[in-house]
Design a protein around this motif. Sequence first.
Motif, short mmCIF file in Angstrom:
data_model
loop_
_atom_site.label_atom_id
_atom_site.label_comp_id
_atom_site.label_asym_id
_atom_site.label_seq_id
_atom_site.Cartn_x
_atom_site.Cartn_y
_atom_site.Cartn_z
N TRP A 63 0.82 -1.21 0.00
CA TRP A 63 0.00 0.00 0.00
C TRP A 63 0.86 1.26 0.00
O TRP A 63 0.50 2.27 -0.62
N ASN B 89 3.55 -4.98 -11.60
CA ASN B 89 3.88 -3.79 -10.82
C ASN B 89 4.91 -4.04 -9.74
O ASN B 89 5.69 -3.15 -9.39
N ARG C 243 3.22 5.87 -5.62
CA ARG C 243 2.99 5.93 -7.07
C ARG C 243 1.90 6.94 -7.41
O ARG C 243 2.02 7.70 -8.37
N ARG D 99 1.75 1.91 -3.52
CA ARG D 99 0.63 2.46 -4.28
C ARG D 99 0.44 3.94 -3.98
O ARG D 99 0.19 4.74 -4.89
#
Length: 816
Positions: free
Chosen positions: A83, A373, A89, A86
């Motif tokens: 997380w 990813n 990003r 993420r």
Amino acid sequence: MLQRCTNHVPTVCRRNYSTDKRHSFAVEVHSVRVRLRKFLNIRLHLSKHQAVAFQFTITAEGIDLQLSHEALRQVYLSGLRSWKKRIVRLKNNVITGVYPASLSSWLFVVIAILATMYMRSDPSMGLIAKIQDLLPTSSSLSPQCRTVVSAVLFSTLLWLSLIFTMKLCLKQLLSYHRWMFEQHGNVSTTTKIWVMLVRIFSGRQPLLYSYQGSLPNLPVPAVKDTIKRYLESVRPLTTDSEFERMMTLARDFELSLGNRLQWYLKLKALWASNYVSDWWEEYIYLRGRGPIMVNSNYYGMDFMFVTPTPIQAARAGNTLHALLLYRRKLNKEELKPSRIPGTFIPLCAAQCERLFNTTRTPGVETDTVMHWNDSEHVAVYHRGRYFRLWLYQAGRLLTPREIEQQIQRILDDKSAPAPGEEKLAALTAGERIPWAQARKEFFSSGVNKRSLDCIEKAAFFVTLEDEEQGMMGDDPAASMDRYAKSLLHGKWFDKSFTVVLYKNGKNGLNAEHSWADAPIVSHMWEYVLTMDSFQMGYNQEGHCKGDVNLSLPHPQRLSWNIPSQCQERVLQSLSVAQALADDVKFHVFAFRDFGKGSIKKIRMSPDAFIQLALQLAFYRDRGMFCLTYEASMTRLFREGRTETVRSCSSESCAFVKAFQSGEAVDVCRRLLRNAAEKHQMLYRLAMTGAGIDRHLFCLYVVSKYLGVLSEPWRLSTSQTPFQQVELFDLVNHPDYITCGGGFGPVADDGYGVSYSIIGENIISFHVSSKRSCAQTDCHRFGMQIRKALLDLLQLMTDDKRDAPRSEHNHSAKKEL
């Protein structure tokens, strides 16, 4: 295991139910329960002291499930890391999206608008009032609040408009390339103004991908310009009659089919980010059905004269840790945007996105590039076995010492390969269609699919070799040739790159070519080598610094079930790959007589100087000129990759002929400078989107129509530039220089030449050829390169007159 046992229960029941005796049936069911209870008392152990992570037991009352706190903690920390990535990003996408502005500039615009409204002024010229009218009425919002909300919305729209305008201006500014054609020290006023404007619109502290939205699209050259330069490039390679025929075909093509095809390219250029790159990746790389080993993949080497540690596992620990640090910087976009050396002009970074967690999967008609990813493990090959090595524990990256420990566990593993496992990687080295068929038939389900997924979804591939490589022994030159050949052959060729670690601590890599070009991998490898030696280092015993962690779970051995039919396919691919590997010869050497420092003193481009030396060397070697490929980049444009510089020109041929025939020194010098200037012009045209070959490739039918693109590139060349010069202190550490990298010959009767300009005094060369061609020999050509370099420098610095020059040339001919 549970599935197999539960599936077995009905079989037992049916067998006894046929007796139609309920008592017997109950006894049998009870017996099955007892056996299941004993058989399924499964405990999985994790980490320190083999603590139980979870256990479940099947009893008469049902399933008894127990979870440990440590297992939950591991899951929590792993998910937390995911997380965090993420969120980082997402944050970077926002920052990159608003660049060259910043998020703080939004607050500045909002405050400025509110301040002007407070001063009884309307900077929106009535737009704020219109926005306020469009807002839904609500009793909870006072008129003053509605005004503030309207002002904030207007400020946001104004801010976004300013961002769009700045991006558009920066894109137009980066489309200006006239500066590249101006002479050094003679900069025009237009270029000076352009430099100032670019600095203003470039913003501050850009992330890796900040410039992506501002890079211009690759322009589509005019058909007549491409054909004109194409005819110029083939003129020295054709006879008068052949050239007349070529001109007629070119003129017909320009007036008919060429213009119709050009409209399709212009339409694609308006729609796509780059009208070349996707077709280039698919048709040049992914649709090739031959082996990618030698023909496509390339390699990179370790330091030439230094091996930081002789311990294989320790070198692996630092190398793998440095690679993961680089990936972390890549994910966080902490790497500085690549620029043209010595300038502030940004280069496209799109190829960096698939550096890690990427594999090429085979297909019958075309391969595909798969990217994930994230990946928390690497796949490791050693002595015919495959392992999964986790590089994270509880959400943190393992230290170099911990990775060394895990690698040593693999090295100490004495288990034998499963039947067919040892040579399994040959499938990736042979023809692509047999590999695609075998993958679908034998690796699409079960244990084979799980193991193959582990390899393909790994961050990258690691090979632990039992042999020693590098510059060593009584014949260091031959050892370097073996080193290059070993790296080019690699092991698993489908991964984006494979790190190879040898028994004596030497390392290197082999990279797949479809997803990106060599400068992307080279940039990463420069970082890894310097981090390994100058930042991480080793202790006095040669081990990685830090403490051993014995609680780490051992690397997981991958399981395979390879039937005899698949083993036959493996052996067939192996025979194809072995024949190709045995046919390739390498010659790697460092030219130390002089480097770019001496070339700059004669006011000549080092690259042009080396290319002209290669032309002279090839003419002396083969007695002819040939179509020559030199790779140039088009990363000034969005999603740009490469373009071809046709280094064999009329000017270079004129110089070589004059030099070989013993013409006067002044004449040869003038012709050499003309050829160098021509080469620089061709290189600049290629960089600025005015090259020949990519446009011809996208016209698609030109090769068949003109019948010339089938001409082989007998001399294929490429320079591997050093992009992070600041990382290498060659003054205080002169031995810490890399060998660069190389590739196989493109044509069966040609040479592949890769070269790196190292510091001021060294040029390294990697020359390849094929044994099956009696006309080529990489060692002989290497000698010709050395001699050509010395002859060219002597020509430009020697004050001898015509007679001595002519005598020297005739003696050189006699020697050859």
